[in-house]
Design a protein around this motif. Sequence first.
Motif, PDB file in Angstrom:
ATOM      1  N   ARG A   2       0.841  -1.194   0.000  1.00 52.79           N
ATOM      2  CA  ARG A   2       0.000   0.000   0.000  1.00 52.79           C
ATOM      3  C   ARG A   2       0.882   1.252   0.000  1.00 52.79           C
ATOM      4  O   ARG A   2       1.794   1.370   0.804  1.00 52.79           O
ATOM      5  N   THR A   3       0.602   2.152  -0.909  1.00 58.20           N
ATOM      6  CA  THR A   3       1.348   3.409  -0.935  1.00 58.20           C
ATOM      7  C   THR A   3       0.430   4.527  -0.487  1.00 58.20           C
ATOM      8  O   THR A   3      -0.759   4.534  -0.812  1.00 58.20           O
ATOM      9  N   SER A   4       0.973   5.439   0.243  1.00 56.40           N
ATOM     10  CA  SER A   4       0.156   6.558   0.698  1.00 56.40           C
ATOM     11  C   SER A   4       0.129   7.628  -0.382  1.00 56.40           C
ATOM     12  O   SER A   4       1.140   7.924  -1.015  1.00 56.40           O
ATOM     13  N   LYS A   5      -1.027   8.175  -0.577  1.00 57.53           N
ATOM     14  CA  LYS A   5      -1.195   9.215  -1.576  1.00 57.53           C
ATOM     15  C   LYS A   5      -0.901  10.563  -0.930  1.00 57.53           C
ATOM     16  O   LYS A   5      -1.459  10.897   0.101  1.00 57.53           O
ATOM     17  N   ARG A   6      -0.005  11.324  -1.540  1.00 54.91           N
ATOM     18  CA  ARG A   6       0.313  12.657  -1.031  1.00 54.91           C
ATOM     19  C   ARG A   6      -0.825  13.607  -1.358  1.00 54.91           C
ATOM     20  O   ARG A   6      -1.355  13.600  -2.438  1.00 54.91           O
ATOM     21  N   SER A   7      -1.146  14.429  -0.382  1.00 51.64           N
ATOM     22  CA  SER A   7      -2.170  15.441  -0.581  1.00 51.64           C
ATOM     23  C   SER A   7      -1.552  16.647  -1.254  1.00 51.64           C
ATOM     24  O   SER A   7      -0.409  17.012  -0.977  1.00 51.64           O
ATOM     25  N   SER A   8      -2.312  17.268  -2.147  1.00 49.61           N
ATOM     26  CA  SER A   8      -1.800  18.501  -2.732  1.00 49.61           C
ATOM     27  C   SER A   8      -2.368  19.706  -1.981  1.00 49.61           C
ATOM     28  O   SER A   8      -2.045  20.839  -2.284  1.00 49.61           O
ATOM     29  N   LEU A   9      -3.203  19.443  -0.961  1.00 46.15           N
ATOM     30  CA  LEU A   9      -3.761  20.507  -0.141  1.00 46.15           C
ATOM     31  C   LEU A   9      -2.823  20.731   1.047  1.00 46.15           C
ATOM     32  O   LEU A   9      -2.507  19.793   1.771  1.00 46.15           O
ATOM     33  N   ILE A  10      -2.376  21.967   1.194  1.00 45.13           N
ATOM     34  CA  ILE A  10      -1.436  22.263   2.274  1.00 45.13           C
ATOM     35  C   ILE A  10      -1.894  23.496   3.049  1.00 45.13           C
ATOM     36  O   ILE A  10      -2.774  24.235   2.606  1.00 45.13           O
ATOM     37  N   HIS A  11      -1.281  23.667   4.209  1.00 49.75           N
ATOM     38  CA  HIS A  11      -1.419  24.943   4.898  1.00 49.75           C
ATOM     39  C   HIS A  11      -0.028  25.425   5.259  1.00 49.75           C
ATOM     40  O   HIS A  11       0.887  24.648   5.476  1.00 49.75           O
ATOM     41  N   LEU A  12       0.100  26.738   5.239  1.00 52.52           N
ATOM     42  CA  LEU A  12       1.363  27.386   5.535  1.00 52.52           C
ATOM     43  C   LEU A  12       1.079  28.465   6.567  1.00 52.52           C
ATOM     44  O   LEU A  12       0.123  29.223   6.424  1.00 52.52           O
ATOM     45  N   LEU A  62      -2.302  30.258   5.419  1.00 51.34           N
ATOM     46  CA  LEU A  62      -2.783  30.101   4.046  1.00 51.34           C
ATOM     47  C   LEU A  62      -3.110  28.633   3.827  1.00 51.34           C
ATOM     48  O   LEU A  62      -2.332  27.767   4.239  1.00 51.34           O
ATOM     49  N   GLU A  63      -4.224  28.360   3.160  1.00 48.39           N
ATOM     50  CA  GLU A  63      -4.597  26.977   2.835  1.00 48.39           C
ATOM     51  C   GLU A  63      -4.953  26.902   1.353  1.00 48.39           C
ATOM     52  O   GLU A  63      -5.610  27.797   0.836  1.00 48.39           O
ATOM     53  N   GLY A  64      -4.534  25.838   0.717  1.00 47.64           N
ATOM     54  CA  GLY A  64      -4.892  25.648  -0.681  1.00 47.64           C
ATOM     55  C   GLY A  64      -4.010  24.612  -1.336  1.00 47.64           C
ATOM     56  O   GLY A  64      -3.246  23.899  -0.674  1.00 47.64           O
ATOM     57  N   GLU A  65      -4.124  24.546  -2.658  1.00 45.38           N
ATOM     58  CA  GLU A  65      -3.293  23.634  -3.425  1.00 45.38           C
ATOM     59  C   GLU A  65      -1.837  24.082  -3.316  1.00 45.38           C
ATOM     60  O   GLU A  65      -1.537  25.268  -3.256  1.00 45.38           O
ATOM     61  N   ARG A  66      -0.962  23.122  -3.309  1.00 41.73           N
ATOM     62  CA  ARG A  66       0.468  23.350  -3.092  1.00 41.73           C
ATOM     63  C   ARG A  66       1.023  24.499  -3.952  1.00 41.73           C
ATOM     64  O   ARG A  66       1.644  25.423  -3.438  1.00 41.73           O
ATOM     65  N   MET A  67       0.815  24.468  -5.243  1.00 34.26           N
ATOM     66  CA  MET A  67       1.380  25.483  -6.138  1.00 34.26           C
ATOM     67  C   MET A  67       0.768  26.862  -5.872  1.00 34.26           C
ATOM     68  O   MET A  67       1.478  27.865  -5.897  1.00 34.26           O
ATOM     69  N   VAL A  88       6.620  29.339   9.733  1.00 39.08           N
ATOM     70  CA  VAL A  88       6.512  28.632  11.015  1.00 39.08           C
ATOM     71  C   VAL A  88       6.160  27.171  10.761  1.00 39.08           C
ATOM     72  O   VAL A  88       6.687  26.272  11.407  1.00 39.08           O
ATOM     73  N   GLU A  89       5.268  26.942   9.799  1.00 39.58           N
ATOM     74  CA  GLU A  89       4.844  25.560   9.500  1.00 39.58           C
ATOM     75  C   GLU A  89       4.357  25.482   8.066  1.00 39.58           C
ATOM     76  O   GLU A  89       3.686  26.380   7.575  1.00 39.58           O
ATOM     77  N   TRP A  90       4.697  24.376   7.434  1.00 42.68           N
ATOM     78  CA  TRP A  90       4.248  24.069   6.078  1.00 42.68           C
ATOM     79  C   TRP A  90       3.935  22.582   6.099  1.00 42.68           C
ATOM     80  O   TRP A  90       4.830  21.766   6.326  1.00 42.68           O
ATOM     81  N   ARG A  91       2.652  22.223   5.946  1.00 46.48           N
ATOM     82  CA  ARG A  91       2.336  20.791   6.002  1.00 46.48           C
ATOM     83  C   ARG A  91       1.112  20.469   5.163  1.00 46.48           C
ATOM     84  O   ARG A  91       0.296  21.330   4.858  1.00 46.48           O
ATOM     85  N   GLU A  92       1.012  19.190   4.814  1.00 46.96           N
ATOM     86  CA  GLU A  92      -0.154  18.708   4.091  1.00 46.96           C
ATOM     87  C   GLU A  92      -1.337  18.623   5.041  1.00 46.96           C
ATOM     88  O   GLU A  92      -1.171  18.324   6.225  1.00 46.96           O
ATOM     89  N   ILE A  93      -2.531  18.902   4.511  1.00 43.16           N
ATOM     90  CA  ILE A  93      -3.764  18.787   5.289  1.00 43.16           C
ATOM     91  C   ILE A  93      -4.780  18.006   4.477  1.00 43.16           C
ATOM     92  O   ILE A  93      -4.674  17.912   3.256  1.00 43.16           O
TER      93      ILE A  93
END
Length: 156
Positions: A2-12, A62-67, A88-93
């Motif tokens: 099983r591979t985990s799917k990366r989210s393209s939704l992030i918050h910064l 900020l929240e949204g698609e990575r790009m 301060v923080e950049w992570r997938e949500i």
Amino acid sequence: MRTSKRSSLIHLIYFSRAQLSAEPGVRARQINEIARHAQKKNEFSVITSLLIVDQGYFIQILEGERMSVQETFQRISADNRHRDVHIVEWREITKREFVTSFASAPRTPSNDALFQKANLGPMLQRGTPKASTIYSLAQALQADTMAKQGIDHLFV
């Protein structure tokens, strides 16, 4: 396997020193101008955000698609109204927590208790604000604003 799917939704979450007028009326107009431009750009980029203004600092989630978030943050970093911009923080949500394309929450007498409880001032001055503290304050400010509008819960 099983591979985990990366989210393209992030918050910064970032903070910077605000380069705004010391005169309250001019400062309020400057923040309104920032809000007007940011809301249009964020709507186009499908970004949700909350800008906290406190003691000469901008603190924003900020929240949204990575790009889209990356491009928005690059634009903010180059803006001369910001100095000493730090992530301060950049992570997938998995889902968004904020509901508007742009909301601002300057410290006012009506929300001062929330700011006092968070006690971000010393952390900002040292350059070491905690993401969890900023996030909790932002959630409380959003809930406070919505309660004043008669909205008692979110369906995000």
